[in-house]
Enzyme design. Structure first.
Site, short mmCIF file in Angstrom:
data_model
loop_
_atom_site.label_atom_id
_atom_site.label_comp_id
_atom_site.label_asym_id
_atom_site.label_seq_id
_atom_site.Cartn_x
_atom_site.Cartn_y
_atom_site.Cartn_z
N ASP A 31 -0.68 2.39 -9.45
CA ASP A 31 -0.49 3.62 -8.65
C ASP A 31 -1.00 4.81 -9.47
OD1 ASP A 31 1.70 3.98 -6.06
OD2 ASP A 31 0.89 5.80 -6.98
N ASP A 74 -6.31 5.65 -10.83
CA ASP A 74 -6.79 5.91 -9.47
C ASP A 74 -7.69 4.77 -8.98
OD1 ASP A 74 -7.84 6.96 -7.16
OD2 ASP A 74 -8.44 8.87 -8.05
N ASN A 118 -10.14 9.16 -0.05
CA ASN A 118 -9.20 8.30 -0.77
C ASN A 118 -9.08 6.93 -0.10
OD1 ASN A 118 -7.03 8.09 -2.93
ND2 ASN A 118 -5.86 7.57 -1.08
N THR A 144 -2.12 -0.44 10.51
CA THR A 144 -1.03 0.14 11.29
C THR A 144 -1.21 -0.16 12.77
OG1 THR A 144 -0.42 2.29 12.27
CG2 THR A 144 -2.26 2.31 10.76
N SER A 179 -4.69 9.80 15.21
CA SER A 179 -4.72 10.83 14.15
C SER A 179 -5.87 10.45 13.21
CB SER A 179 -3.41 10.86 13.35
OG SER A 179 -3.39 9.81 12.39
N TYR A 181 -5.62 10.04 9.97
CA TYR A 181 -5.11 8.97 9.09
C TYR A 181 -5.28 7.60 9.76
CZ TYR A 181 -1.48 5.54 8.16
OH TYR A 181 -0.83 4.36 8.00
N HIS A 182 -4.84 7.50 11.01
CA HIS A 182 -4.95 6.20 11.70
C HIS A 182 -6.41 5.80 11.86
CE1 HIS A 182 -0.76 7.32 12.94
NE2 HIS A 182 -0.57 6.03 12.71
N LYS A 185 -7.64 3.98 8.98
CA LYS A 185 -7.19 2.57 8.98
C LYS A 185 -8.12 1.71 9.84
CE LYS A 185 -3.27 2.61 6.63
NZ LYS A 185 -3.14 1.91 5.36
N GLN A 208 1.05 -2.69 10.98
CA GLN A 208 2.49 -2.46 10.84
C GLN A 208 2.94 -1.26 11.67
OE1 GLN A 208 5.37 -2.73 7.12
NE2 GLN A 208 4.11 -0.91 6.96
N VAL A 211 8.37 1.98 9.57
CA VAL A 211 9.42 1.25 8.85
C VAL A 211 10.63 2.18 8.67
CG1 VAL A 211 9.94 0.02 6.70
CG2 VAL A 211 7.61 0.01 7.61
N THR A 253 14.58 16.20 16.45
CA THR A 253 13.32 16.78 16.96
C THR A 253 12.55 15.76 17.79
OG1 THR A 253 12.33 16.15 14.87
CG2 THR A 253 13.05 18.43 15.05
N TYR A 255 9.72 15.01 20.30
CA TYR A 255 8.50 15.71 20.71
C TYR A 255 8.26 15.50 22.21
CZ TYR A 255 7.29 16.06 15.71
OH TYR A 255 7.27 16.33 14.36
N GLU A 328 -0.82 13.37 22.30
CA GLU A 328 -0.49 11.96 22.52
C GLU A 328 0.16 11.81 23.89
OE1 GLU A 328 2.49 10.94 19.56
OE2 GLU A 328 3.93 12.37 20.36
N1 LIG Z 1 5.86 3.45 5.82
C1 LIG Z 1 5.52 3.06 7.05
O1 LIG Z 1 6.30 3.17 7.99
C2 LIG Z 1 4.17 2.47 7.31
C3 LIG Z 1 3.85 2.03 8.61
C4 LIG Z 1 2.60 1.47 8.84
C5 LIG Z 1 1.67 1.33 7.81
N2 LIG Z 1 2.01 1.79 6.56
C6 LIG Z 1 1.02 1.65 5.49
O2 LIG Z 1 1.61 0.98 4.40
C7 LIG Z 1 1.10 1.50 3.17
C8 LIG Z 1 2.26 1.96 2.29
O3 LIG Z 1 2.99 2.96 2.97
P1 LIG Z 1 4.12 3.76 2.24
O4 LIG Z 1 5.00 4.32 3.28
O5 LIG Z 1 4.69 2.92 1.16
O6 LIG Z 1 3.27 4.95 1.60
P2 LIG Z 1 3.48 5.64 0.17
O7 LIG Z 1 2.68 6.89 0.20
O8 LIG Z 1 4.90 5.75 -0.16
O9 LIG Z 1 2.80 4.59 -0.80
C9 LIG Z 1 1.42 4.55 -1.04
C10 LIG Z 1 1.23 4.59 -2.55
O10 LIG Z 1 -0.16 4.47 -2.82
C11 LIG Z 1 -0.46 5.35 -3.87
N3 LIG Z 1 -1.88 5.68 -3.80
C12 LIG Z 1 -2.55 6.32 -2.81
N4 LIG Z 1 -3.85 6.45 -3.11
C13 LIG Z 1 -4.03 5.89 -4.32
C14 LIG Z 1 -5.15 5.72 -5.18
N5 LIG Z 1 -6.35 6.22 -4.86
N6 LIG Z 1 -4.98 5.08 -6.35
C15 LIG Z 1 -3.77 4.59 -6.72
N7 LIG Z 1 -2.65 4.73 -5.94
C16 LIG Z 1 -2.78 5.38 -4.77
C17 LIG Z 1 0.44 6.55 -3.67
O11 LIG Z 1 0.63 7.32 -4.83
C18 LIG Z 1 1.72 5.90 -3.16
O12 LIG Z 1 2.63 5.65 -4.19
C19 LIG Z 1 0.15 2.62 3.52
O13 LIG Z 1 -1.17 2.14 3.49
C20 LIG Z 1 0.55 2.99 4.93
O14 LIG Z 1 -0.52 3.51 5.64
C21 LIG Z 1 3.23 2.35 6.28
#
Ligand SMILES: NC(=O)c1ccc[n+]([C@@H]2O[C@H](COP(=O)([O-])OP(=O)(O)OC[C@H]3O[C@@H](n4cnc5c(N)ncnc54)[C@H](O)[C@@H]3O)[C@@H](O)[C@H]2O)c1
Length: 385
Positions: A31, A74, A118, A144, A179, A181-182, A185, A208, A211, A253, A255, A328
């Site tokens: 990370d 990174d 990223n 997702t 979005s 972000y999506h 993905k 997913q 969560v 909240t 929406y 949406e």
């Molecule tokens: N949390 C949810 O409900 C959910 C739902 C669907 C999909 N996801 C996907 O699951 C994954 C994890 O989600 P999360 O909620 O744990 O997110 P999070 O942001 O808590 O965890 C992602 C981690 O990746 C690290 N990271 C990001 N870019 C990086 C890079 N370039 N190098 C090294 N580390 C990097 C971040 O610092 C972070 O700790 C994500 O890809 C997210 O899109 C999450």
């Protein structure tokens, strides 16, 4: 198995690391703390503070006797990535490491380009590192359910058989994300599918849903081992946010009309889905896609459940419909398939009153940390937002 978890400091990454370690796997986490940095910049602090990764690994070893190795750097930095893959040579790679917030990706140009750069570069470097250093390793990638959007037909598990002018072909299910972000993905899935076809990679792409929760079998009674818990509009997921709003006496909240329906899962089910996927790898040359959720709710359903659980605890919980800052559908058809992970043996945890009250109990302990200012900011999806 030797398993490398990319994004191992995150909400899902750290609990996954402990879970796989507890089940006898050799685990390393990677990370760069991007998530912590962005949350600080946006003044969206977590509900409670947590140690950094090396310290979390030490705490886990003291608690379980098992070792997790941490690498800080990174994924977009090729020299760093190459060094880690060469040293650890994983048999499976769980790829969570992305900018995961839809509102963040819609905030401003710099946030949008950070998300694109990223997420796509992290995925590309993962693919290239697997090819160079461990070509037989299985990539388990977090996608997702938001990749599909909300089409007016049933959502299949990743693929769709299309018949056109008397001929048939199987395609990736059409995707229309809601979005930026999506959308990254969706692009990740395309990248993975391309390299599966070119290089016979083994990939599982998990679509997913949102969560909820923070408690897992590995951190019970060990708050230092909890995952970070965001409750703000930008980084929090909806059910976690509603529980915090209820505790803070902030009207939930919802929406617009609140009919937005999605598939949800308990964090314990995320861990089980990942473990089942890792332990039953995709074939070489296969892009296997599972829809990873266990039950669907509308936003109104969730708000109603949180209100009821909060009232059982003596809280006064109000639900308020506010102008939807997002673009949406607020009422729509939603019928996604989700049998793949059940067939692998997933035993779902459902959203019961008891589960909700468990989340309430932890949030109540940190009530003083809640800042009303970051609960709602109204990040807009519109052109003039
Ligand atoms: N949390 C949810 O409900 C959910 C739902 C669907 C999909 N996801 C996907 O699951 C994954 C994890 O989600 P999360 O909620 O744990 O997110 P999070 O942001 O808590 O965890 C992602 C981690 O990746 C690290 N990271 C990001 N870019 C990086 C890079 N370039 N190098 C090294 N580390 C990097 C971040 O610092 C972070 O700790 C994500 O890809 C997210 O899109 C999450």
């Amino acid at each position: 198995m030797k398993i490398l978890i990319l994004g191992g400091d995150g909400y899902l990454g750290w609990p996954t690391a402990m879970n796989l370690s507890a089940h006898g796997h050799e685990v390393a986490v990677l990370d760069n703390y991007l998530r912590r940095k962005l949350a600080t910049e946006e003044e969206s602090g977590p509900l409670y503070d947590l140690p950094e990764l090396a310290e979390r690994c030490r705490l886990w070893q003291a608690h379980s006797g098992k070792e997790i190795t941490s690498y800080i750097g990174d994924l977009c930095d090729w020299d760093f990535v190459a060094g880690v893959f060469q040293t650890f040579t994983p048999e499976a790679v769980v790829h969570y490491a992305e900018q995961p917030s839809a509102p963040y990706s819609m905030l401003r140009r710099s946030a949008a380009t950070l998300t694109i750069n990223n997420n796509l570069l992290a995925t590309a470097n993962t693919i290239f590192a697997v090819r160079a250093f461990c070509p037989d390793a299985h990539i388990v990638k977090l996608g997702t359910m938001g990749e599909y959007g909300t089409p007016n037909i049933d959502i299949e598990e990743g693929w769709l058989d299309v018949e056109h002018k008397g001929r048939k072909h199987k395609f990736l299910y059409p995707r229309q994300a809601g979005s930026l972000y999506h959308t990254t993905k969706v692009m990740d899935t395309d990248l993975l599918w391309f390299y599966v076809r070119m290089w016979d990679l083994r990939v599982t792409d998990l679509m997913q849903g949102p969560v909820y929760g923070m408690m897992t079998d590995e951190n019970e009674g060990q708050p230092d081992l909890y995952p970070h818990f965001a409750y703000d509009e930008i980084f929090g997921t909806v059910l976690n946010r509603f529980v915090v709003q209820a505790v803070a006496n902030y009207p939930l909240t919802v929406y617009g009309k609140g009919g937005q329906t999605r598939g949800y899962l308990n964090i314990k089910d995320t861990l089980n889905c990942i473990r089942l996927s890792v332990e039953t790898p995709a074939d070489a040359g296969e892009l296997r896609i599972f829809n990873q959720f266990v039950e669907t709710f509308s936003v109104n359903d969730l708000a109603g459940r949180v209100k009821s659980a909060g009232e059982q605890l003596g809280l006064d919980v109000e639900i308020k419909s506010i102008d939807n800052p997002r673009k949406e559908m607020e009422e729509h058809y939603y019928n996604p398939a989700h049998t793949g992970l059940l067939d692998l043996g997933l035993e779902p945890h459902f959203l019961t009153e008891e589960v909700l009250q468990g989340i309430f109990a932890v949030v109540l302990q940190h009530k003083d940390r809640i800042s009303d200012d970051c609960i709602f900011r109204g990040v807009k999806w519109s052109r003039t937002g």
